[in-house]
Design an enzyme around this catalytic site. Structure first.
Site, PDB file in Angstrom:
ATOM      1  N   ASP A 127       0.848  -1.183   0.000  1.00  0.00           N
ATOM      2  CA  ASP A 127       0.000   0.000   0.000  1.00  0.00           C
ATOM      3  C   ASP A 127       0.887   1.238   0.000  1.00  0.00           C
ATOM      4  OD1 ASP A 127      -2.989   0.822   0.456  1.00  0.00           O
ATOM      5  OD2 ASP A 127      -1.782   2.156   1.717  1.00  0.00           O
ATOM      6  N   LEU A 128       0.565   2.202  -0.859  1.00  0.00           N
ATOM      7  CA  LEU A 128       1.357   3.439  -0.963  1.00  0.00           C
ATOM      8  C   LEU A 128       0.839   4.437   0.077  1.00  0.00           C
ATOM      9  CD1 LEU A 128       3.664   4.615  -2.658  1.00  0.00           C
ATOM     10  CD2 LEU A 128       1.966   5.480  -4.252  1.00  0.00           C
ATOM     11  N   ASP A 142      -4.072   3.028  -4.759  1.00  0.00           N
ATOM     12  CA  ASP A 142      -2.655   2.869  -4.454  1.00  0.00           C
ATOM     13  C   ASP A 142      -2.360   1.487  -3.875  1.00  0.00           C
ATOM     14  OD1 ASP A 142      -3.958   3.125  -2.082  1.00  0.00           O
ATOM     15  OD2 ASP A 142      -2.709   4.731  -1.251  1.00  0.00           O
TER      16      ASP A 142
END
Length: 513
Positions: free
Chosen positions: A369-370, A412
């Site tokens: 996950d960004l 994301d």
């Protein structure tokens, strides 16, 4: 759906091959049928032509032989009158008779079936009891009458040739006077004969290799110089001739050789409309080759080959056009349109395939996950955010290489599928990803990358049949744990349990939210 293009291409090729194969088989069958029908049609025409010629000749014989019959009858009555005056036949001047009736041969037969005297040297002294008992009976029957007989075409026993014969008994019924004339000397033979007819037919039909007109007793009528018999044929053909003459039906012998060459030998029973003479019934022997059929088949094969090449070329071009048209559709069905990573549908299909294989056990799943991506979108705009997502996908691919199957779920959120995974391998990839992101932050501290980090959660299959759903839930739990610890970290959750002893955590400097 990594192999969707390949599968589609394969299916289209298979479809094209099936269509071409069906076309090829159908075309070949039709061509073979056409050649066979052509062969049957040509041979039927030839045989009809032969029969028509024989019928014409028979009719001509009926017309022309009347003059021979009338002349024979007239001469025989004169000779019978001479016999009445000179019954001592052995004193007759045969040379004078031969000179007077030069185109006739003269015979006197007794009631025992013997030739008493004759102007035909080969027939001198013949006793028909030695060869022709039926003819002896016929002689004895005719001697008792007072009637003229004309037998049409016959085979001469002595000369072994074709002749016409006329008969008249003497008034005292002691002898049967006979006149004979060689067929080639008759009026009709000069206009209509078997040899000329056969020669013409052989010249006009390429597939007709041999033609003979047999009498039922086996003599060939169309070779005047050297009269042949059915015994000149090979045994198998002799048997076919005997069957045709005995049963009065057509028979056939087919011989096959290499390279598709065949010979067809047919024996056709011929019955004239009017019977006149013992050779009126005939067997027509025809020998066919298949040169014309082979030439036609070769021509059709060339045309078929050209058609096949055109069909294959057209199919390939159509396949390329179809694939070109479907390229974007295939890509959208397989890849994320923005980053080029695989999409969720491809992820599910790939996971199912790996689980069913079982040879790649254990499967490792890493969720990435960004962190703070929404903040970057708000500060720098969606265009910058899209560029970052593309770069992130590139980073994931470069770090994991061929061993990693990189997926974008949306927004994301990314995932990486690792085959034959183990704890150290998962930790190694996570450490490289966290380090790469840290380097990006240092280099771009004042720009968009300075706000970003990775939160990573990972796990490994518990057993080969463990479903994707369980694997994903455990990896998602590990990702949640990384987020809870402050982001910018990696958490590995063992498949055995969720207690602290089975949790591995890696931090490379947690960022402030």
């Amino acid at each position: 759906m990594r192999n969707l293009s390949f599968k589609l291409w394969s299916l289209l090729i298979l479809f094209a091959v099936m269509i071409i194969s069906i076309m090829s088989f159908t075309t070949h069958t039709l061509l073979t049928k056409d050649v066979a029908e052509y062969q049957t049609s040509v041979r039927a025409d030839i045989e009809n032509n032969i029969v028509a010629n024989l019928q014409t000749m028979d009719k001509a014989h009926q017309i022309f032989q009347k003059s021979e019959t009338d002349e024979m009858k007239s001469v025989l009555y004169l000779l019978r009158d001479y016999y009445e005056e000179n019954p001592a036949i052995h004193t007759w001047d045969l040379d004078a008779i031969k000179k007077t009736y030069e185109h006739f041969d003269f015979y006197i037969l007794n009631d025992k079936g013997q030739v008493e005297i004759t102007t035909h040297e080969p027939s001198r002294g013949i006793d028909f009891n030695d060869c022709c008992s039926d003819f002896v009976k016929l002689i004895q029957e005719r001697i008792k009458t007072d009637q003229f007989y004309f037998d049409g075409l016959e085979i001469s026993v002595a000369a072994n040739d074709q002749r016409m014969y006329g008969y008249l008994p003497t008034k005292d019924h002691n002898y049967l006077l006979e006149l004979g004339i060689a067929f080639e000397d008759t009026h009709v033979a000069k206009e209509f004969n078997y040899e000329k007819t056969v020669h013409s037919l052989l010249e006009n039909h390429e597939s007709l290799e041999d033609l003979r007109i047999f009498t039922y007793n086996g003599f060939v009528l169309n070779h005047q110089q050297d009269l042949l018999t059915y015994e000149d044929l090979e045994p198998k053909l002799q048997q076919a001739f005997l069957e045709a003459s005995k049963l009065e039906k057509d028979t056939e012998v087919v011989k096959k050789y290499k390279d598709g060459v065949t010979e067809t030998h047919r024996f056709i029973s011929y019955q004239p409309e009017e019977t006149n003479g013992t050779i009126s019934k005939r067997i027509i022997y025809v020998k066919y080759n298949n040169k014309s059929e082979l030439a036609l088949a070769k021509q059709n094969s060339v045309q078929f080959l050209i058609m096949l090449v055109v069909a294959i070329t057209t199919s390939i071009l159509l396949l390329l056009i179809i694939l070109r048209i479907l390229h974007n559709t295939i890509r959208l069905a397989t890849y994320d349109s923005l980053t080029g990573a695989y999409n969720r549908a491809s992820y599910l299909q790939h996971m199912d395939a790996l689980i069913n294989k079982r040879k790649v056990f254990p499967i490792g799943l890493m969720l990435v996950d960004l962190d703070n991506f929404k903040q970057v979108n708000d500060l720098y705009g969606h265009a910058e955010g899209d560029a970052i997502l593309c770069e992130v996908a590139k980073i994931l691919k470069e770090v994991t290489g061929p061993a990693g199957y990189v997926v974008r779920f949306g927004g994301d959120e990314f995932a990486i599928i690792i085959e034959n995974a183990h704890v150290d391998k998962m930790k190694h990839y996570a450490t490289l990803l966290l380090a790469e992101m840290q380097n990006r932050r240092i280099v771009s501290a004042d720009h968009s990358w300075g706000h970003l980090s990775f939160s990573i959660g990972a796990t490994i299959q518990q057993e080969p049949r463990e479903e994707e759903k369980n694997l994903f839930e455990r990896a998602d739990q590990a990702l949640y744990m990384s987020k809870e610890r402050g982001k910018d970290g990696y958490t590995y959750l063992s498949p055995n349990s969720l207690d602290d002893s089975n949790v591995m955590q890696v931090d490379l400097g947690v960022m402030d939210n």
